[in-house]
Design a protein around this motif. Structure first.
Motif, mmCIF file in Angstrom:
data_model
loop_
_atom_site.group_PDB
_atom_site.id
_atom_site.type_symbol
_atom_site.label_atom_id
_atom_site.label_comp_id
_atom_site.label_asym_id
_atom_site.label_seq_id
_atom_site.Cartn_x
_atom_site.Cartn_y
_atom_site.Cartn_z
ATOM 1 N N LYS A 86 -0.177 9.746 2.937
ATOM 2 C CA LYS A 86 -0.099 8.524 3.725
ATOM 3 C C LYS A 86 0.811 8.682 4.937
ATOM 4 O O LYS A 86 0.684 7.952 5.921
ATOM 5 C CB LYS A 86 0.392 7.369 2.852
ATOM 6 N N VAL A 94 2.403 2.528 2.563
ATOM 7 C CA VAL A 94 2.102 3.222 3.820
ATOM 8 C C VAL A 94 3.310 3.148 4.766
ATOM 9 O O VAL A 94 3.806 2.047 5.032
ATOM 10 C CB VAL A 94 0.876 2.574 4.502
ATOM 11 N N ILE A 135 -5.962 3.865 4.740
ATOM 12 C CA ILE A 135 -5.078 5.024 4.587
ATOM 13 C C ILE A 135 -4.928 5.393 3.116
ATOM 14 O O ILE A 135 -4.929 6.576 2.750
ATOM 15 C CB ILE A 135 -3.713 4.719 5.238
ATOM 16 N N THR A 136 -4.824 4.391 2.259
ATOM 17 C CA THR A 136 -4.697 4.636 0.825
ATOM 18 C C THR A 136 -5.948 5.319 0.277
ATOM 19 O O THR A 136 -5.862 6.246 -0.544
ATOM 20 C CB THR A 136 -4.448 3.309 0.088
ATOM 21 N N GLN A 158 -4.629 11.491 8.756
ATOM 22 C CA GLN A 158 -5.119 10.128 8.575
ATOM 23 C C GLN A 158 -5.982 9.684 9.756
ATOM 24 O O GLN A 158 -6.995 9.004 9.568
ATOM 25 C CB GLN A 158 -3.948 9.163 8.376
ATOM 26 N N TRP A 167 0.797 -1.223 0.000
ATOM 27 C CA TRP A 167 0.000 0.000 0.000
ATOM 28 C C TRP A 167 0.830 1.274 0.000
ATOM 29 O O TRP A 167 0.271 2.370 -0.156
ATOM 30 C CB TRP A 167 -0.936 0.020 1.210
ATOM 31 N N GLN A 207 -6.056 8.975 1.186
ATOM 32 C CA GLN A 207 -5.227 9.779 0.281
ATOM 33 C C GLN A 207 -5.950 10.019 -1.046
ATOM 34 O O GLN A 207 -5.990 11.142 -1.552
ATOM 35 C CB GLN A 207 -3.898 9.085 0.013
#
Length: 207
Positions: free
Chosen positions: A146, A58, A135-136, A152, A56, A139
């Motif tokens: 991220k 992250v 989290i993705t 977040q 991801w 964004q």
């Protein structure tokens, strides 16, 4: 000692070992304030963190700071109970559960979008992969980097739509909590930078 007694003793010892191993695998880390200590105690968590980072994009410290805030790294964490007339237990205040305190509907979206039909909220590997997905999307939907643990966490608590609507602006307590998450993520980032090479070399590098 008779053969039956030996078998019974062996079974008891095996059971005790299995219980001990299970407790080690599922209990929270002994030093949750130090990400290097977490990874040295639970090397499978480090493997999961790196897998999430690669999949991801992250940063390791962001999902770990959020997981700490949400559950204290407890696999069976649940929100407090709700009460009828302040006395009678009446379910939970939400359906959140597990390491990531993911709610039923959000977890179902994650499972469906990623075809993770056998994922469980009380499995650490699944929980941190869920964090990477969430989290993705924060964004992509709201433009929050991220690496921005503060933004977040606001997304995570309020939902993508709530963040976009600015619902957090009237919640001073939530802003304060998000700042704590940001501070923890930064602390984890610095700690991780100091032990990453040792962790990547593996178990024997600590001797």
């Amino acid at each position: 000692m008779t053969e039956a007694a030996v078998r019974a003793l062996s079974f008891s010892l095996l059971l005790a070992v299995l219980v001990a191993l299970t407790g080690c695998a599922t209990s929270p880390p002994r030093d949750p304030d130090n990400i290097c200590a977490i990874f040295r105690e639970k090397d499978d968590w480090y493997d999961a963190a790196i897998a999430t980072q690669k999949k991801w994009g992250v940063p390791v410290q962001v999902p770990f700071a959020i997981l700490y805030q949400e559950s204290g790294f407890r696999q069976d964490a649940k929100p407090p109970r709700d009460y009828l007339l302040w006395i009678i237990p009446w379910g939970r205040v939400s359906s959140a559960y597990g390491y990531a305190q993911a709610k039923d509907e959000t977890w179902d979206d994650y499972v469906r979008e990623n075809s993770r039909w056998f994922a469980h909220r009380d499995d650490f590997n699944d929980a941190i992969d869920f964090m990477g997905w969430y989290i993705t999307k924060a964004q992509r939907l709201n433009g929050v980097a991220k690496s921005d643990a503060y933004g977040q966490y606001l997304n995570y608590h309020e939902g993508w739509g709530g963040y976009r609507a600015g619902t957090y602006r009237k919640k001073a307590w939530l802003i304060n909590v998000s700042r704590k998450v940001q501070a923890r993520a930064e602390r984890y980032r610095v700690q991780y930078a100091g032990c990453k090479n040792d962790l990547d070399r593996g178990f024997w590098s600590i001797f």
